[in-house]
Design a protein around this motif. Structure first.
Motif, mmCIF file in Angstrom:
data_model
loop_
_atom_site.group_PDB
_atom_site.id
_atom_site.type_symbol
_atom_site.label_atom_id
_atom_site.label_comp_id
_atom_site.label_asym_id
_atom_site.label_seq_id
_atom_site.Cartn_x
_atom_site.Cartn_y
_atom_site.Cartn_z
ATOM 1 N N UNK A 270 0.809 -1.215 0.000
ATOM 2 C CA UNK A 270 0.000 0.000 0.000
ATOM 3 C C UNK A 270 0.839 1.260 0.000
ATOM 4 N N UNK A 271 2.151 1.104 0.181
ATOM 5 C CA UNK A 271 3.045 2.243 0.080
ATOM 6 C C UNK A 271 2.871 3.260 1.184
ATOM 7 N N UNK A 272 3.530 4.405 1.002
ATOM 8 C CA UNK A 272 3.505 5.425 2.039
ATOM 9 C C UNK A 272 2.106 5.977 2.269
ATOM 10 N N UNK A 273 1.298 6.050 1.195
ATOM 11 C CA UNK A 273 -0.061 6.564 1.371
ATOM 12 C C UNK A 273 -0.899 5.606 2.202
ATOM 13 N N UNK A 274 -0.781 4.312 1.932
ATOM 14 C CA UNK A 274 -1.502 3.322 2.725
ATOM 15 C C UNK A 274 -1.092 3.357 4.182
ATOM 16 N N UNK A 275 0.211 3.591 4.435
ATOM 17 C CA UNK A 275 0.684 3.690 5.815
ATOM 18 C C UNK A 275 0.108 4.916 6.499
ATOM 19 N N UNK A 276 0.099 6.050 5.796
ATOM 20 C CA UNK A 276 -0.435 7.281 6.383
ATOM 21 C C UNK A 276 -1.926 7.172 6.667
ATOM 22 N N UNK A 277 -2.657 6.534 5.747
ATOM 23 C CA UNK A 277 -4.119 6.500 5.856
ATOM 24 C C UNK A 277 -4.641 5.292 6.626
ATOM 25 N N UNK A 278 -3.752 4.385 7.017
ATOM 26 C CA UNK A 278 -4.180 3.194 7.753
ATOM 27 C C UNK A 278 -4.971 2.228 6.901
ATOM 28 N N UNK A 279 -4.585 2.123 5.608
ATOM 29 C CA UNK A 279 -5.327 1.272 4.667
ATOM 30 C C UNK A 279 -4.429 0.207 4.041
ATOM 31 N N UNK A 280 -3.373 -0.182 4.729
ATOM 32 C CA UNK A 280 -2.454 -1.180 4.189
ATOM 33 C C UNK A 280 -3.114 -2.543 4.063
ATOM 34 N N UNK A 281 -2.685 -3.295 3.052
ATOM 35 C CA UNK A 281 -3.000 -4.722 2.992
ATOM 36 C C UNK A 281 -1.907 -5.442 3.768
ATOM 37 N N UNK A 282 -2.311 -6.235 4.748
ATOM 38 C CA UNK A 282 -1.366 -6.931 5.625
ATOM 39 C C UNK A 282 -1.489 -8.431 5.358
ATOM 40 N N UNK A 283 -0.371 -9.065 5.013
ATOM 41 C CA UNK A 283 -0.353 -10.499 4.705
ATOM 42 C C UNK A 283 0.283 -11.221 5.884
ATOM 43 N N UNK A 284 -0.519 -11.959 6.642
ATOM 44 C CA UNK A 284 -0.031 -12.536 7.893
ATOM 45 C C UNK A 284 0.188 -14.036 7.787
ATOM 46 N N UNK A 285 1.356 -14.456 8.271
ATOM 47 C CA UNK A 285 1.656 -15.870 8.384
ATOM 48 C C UNK A 285 1.916 -16.211 9.846
ATOM 49 N N UNK A 286 1.262 -17.246 10.340
ATOM 50 C CA UNK A 286 1.408 -17.634 11.743
ATOM 51 C C UNK A 286 0.172 -18.383 12.192
ATOM 52 N N UNK A 287 0.074 -18.631 13.510
ATOM 53 C CA UNK A 287 -1.084 -19.396 13.979
ATOM 54 C C UNK A 287 -2.293 -18.486 14.166
ATOM 55 N N UNK A 288 -3.451 -19.047 13.904
ATOM 56 C CA UNK A 288 -4.696 -18.273 13.905
ATOM 57 C C UNK A 288 -4.988 -17.556 15.216
ATOM 58 N N UNK B 224 -5.687 -0.924 13.087
ATOM 59 C CA UNK B 224 -5.270 0.480 13.068
ATOM 60 C C UNK B 224 -4.362 0.784 11.885
ATOM 61 N N UNK B 225 -3.801 -0.267 11.293
ATOM 62 C CA UNK B 225 -2.833 -0.112 10.209
ATOM 63 C C UNK B 225 -3.422 -0.422 8.840
ATOM 64 N N UNK B 226 -4.469 -1.247 8.812
ATOM 65 C CA UNK B 226 -5.065 -1.651 7.543
ATOM 66 C C UNK B 226 -5.909 -2.897 7.724
ATOM 67 N N UNK B 227 -5.937 -3.731 6.708
ATOM 68 C CA UNK B 227 -6.739 -4.962 6.732
ATOM 69 C C UNK B 227 -5.816 -6.163 6.735
ATOM 70 N N UNK B 228 -5.947 -7.006 7.772
ATOM 71 C CA UNK B 228 -5.099 -8.190 7.860
ATOM 72 C C UNK B 228 -5.741 -9.348 7.101
ATOM 73 N N UNK B 229 -4.892 -10.082 6.397
ATOM 74 C CA UNK B 229 -5.315 -11.268 5.660
ATOM 75 C C UNK B 229 -4.459 -12.435 6.141
ATOM 76 N N UNK B 230 -5.078 -13.435 6.781
ATOM 77 C CA UNK B 230 -4.316 -14.581 7.279
ATOM 78 C C UNK B 230 -4.067 -15.537 6.118
ATOM 79 N N UNK B 231 -2.803 -15.703 5.746
ATOM 80 C CA UNK B 231 -2.450 -16.466 4.554
ATOM 81 C C UNK B 231 -2.034 -17.908 4.844
#
Length: 313
Positions: free
Chosen positions: A138-156, A168-175
């Motif tokens: 999402x780049x610097x604009x996504x970081x400023x606006x709190x609209x980042x796409x977040x790709x998460x790896x780990x346990x649910x 608060x940072x954007x939308x998390x997607x559990x991959x």
């Protein structure tokens, strides 16, 4: 005393202390969202001046990644290269994991090697902690606006419990499990790379055809050629705004990781290979600290044209 984020207790500003390593273009804006939401924050950055705006907002300064972790329940990192990730998280004396108490969580948001994410997860588990790889797009604009796409790896369960912070940072997607967030981000970078090449080639073609490039960008933005890259970078390119939302140097790093993974998987992605060579050309010209939209400079040189004076509305 703050409650450890590694327990079953919910994460709230009253119960959870946050640590943050890396306060550059992306990290600075992301930290600010957490501070404004009321979280106590301890930060570390090798260049103190990059952390100063956050200190002015009320963040505390840690002397090392380990000292940050010793004062935190959840520690985020967003640094430059896999070697930096290894250093700030796993160094046995100064790394964050060495200072994190059992139950703590490491969240690495750097684009890095999937195998390193798995290694970090294993090392954290051996200390009774958790780790999530959560690179962002999402780049610097996504970081400023709190609209980042977040790709998460780990346990649910861990990722679900971190949702108040991620939101608060954007939308998390559990991959998937450890490393899968990194794989998702690398696939994202492959997609962006060819999209950026196509966008800039279209702009140069439109210019050579005598079109008003600004009007052309507006015309295609709502059609099938529309993209987030066009929205973020089309106007910037025409304005010769090459300030980094994402550095060329870091993109070359990302695409290099992608090519290494392709070799390991035994697959050929020619669009990725071409884009990587074009970006390496930018770096070779000393333009690695510009934003990825500076790719236009390579295509301009190849075609002996310039969009600098292109007609634009």
């Amino acid at each position: 005393m703050a409650t450890s984020a590694g327990t079953d207790h919910p994460i709230t500003p009253a119960t959870t202390r946050i640590g943050w390593i890396g306060t550059g273009v992306m990290g600075r804006s992301m930290c600010a969202h957490l501070l404004r939401a009321g979280y106590s924050l301890t930060v570390f950055n090798r260049t103190l001046s990059k952390a100063q705006p956050l200190l002015d907002l009320g963040a505390q300064l840690g002397s090392s990644p380990s000292s940050v972790a010793a004062q935190s329940d959840v520690v985020f990192s967003i640094v430059g290269f896999p070697s930096d990730v290894r250093s700030v998280l796993l160094d046995p004396t100064s790394g964050a994991l060495s200072g994190l108490r059992p139950g703590g969580v490491l969240v690495d948001m750097t684009t890095s090697d999937p195998s390193l994410a798995v290694e970090i997860s294993s090392a954290a588990a051996s200390k009774g902690c958790s780790a999530v790889d959560a690179p962002v797009s999402g780049g610097d604009r996504g970081a400023r606006e709190g609209t980042l796409a977040i790709f998460a790896g780990g346990d649910s369960p861990t990722i679900r419990r971190l949702e108040p912070l991620f939101s608060l940072l954007g939308k998390v997607n559990h991959m998937g499990g450890p490393g899968k967030g990194q794989y998702a981000k690398l696939a994202n970078q492959i997609t962006i790379a060819s999209t950026m090449v196509g966008l800039i080639e279209g702009m140069i073609y439109a210019h050579k055809a005598g079109l008003d490039v600004g009007s052309w960008l507006s015309a295609i933005s709502t059609g099938a050629a529309g993209s987030k890259s066009l929205d973020l970078y089309g106007a910037r390119i025409l304005k010769r705004d090459f300030d980094p939302g994402f550095y060329v140097n870091h993109f070359v790093k990302d695409l290099g990781i992608c090519l290494k993974e392709c070799e390991r998987m035994g697959i050929a992605l020619p669009g990725l290979a071409l884009a990587q060579q074009l970006y390496v050309s930018l770096k070779a010209h000393g333009e690695g600290n510009l934003g990825t939209q500076a790719l236009v400079l390579v295509l301009e040189r190849l075609n002996n044209v310039s969009l600098k004076n292109a007609p634009a509305t």
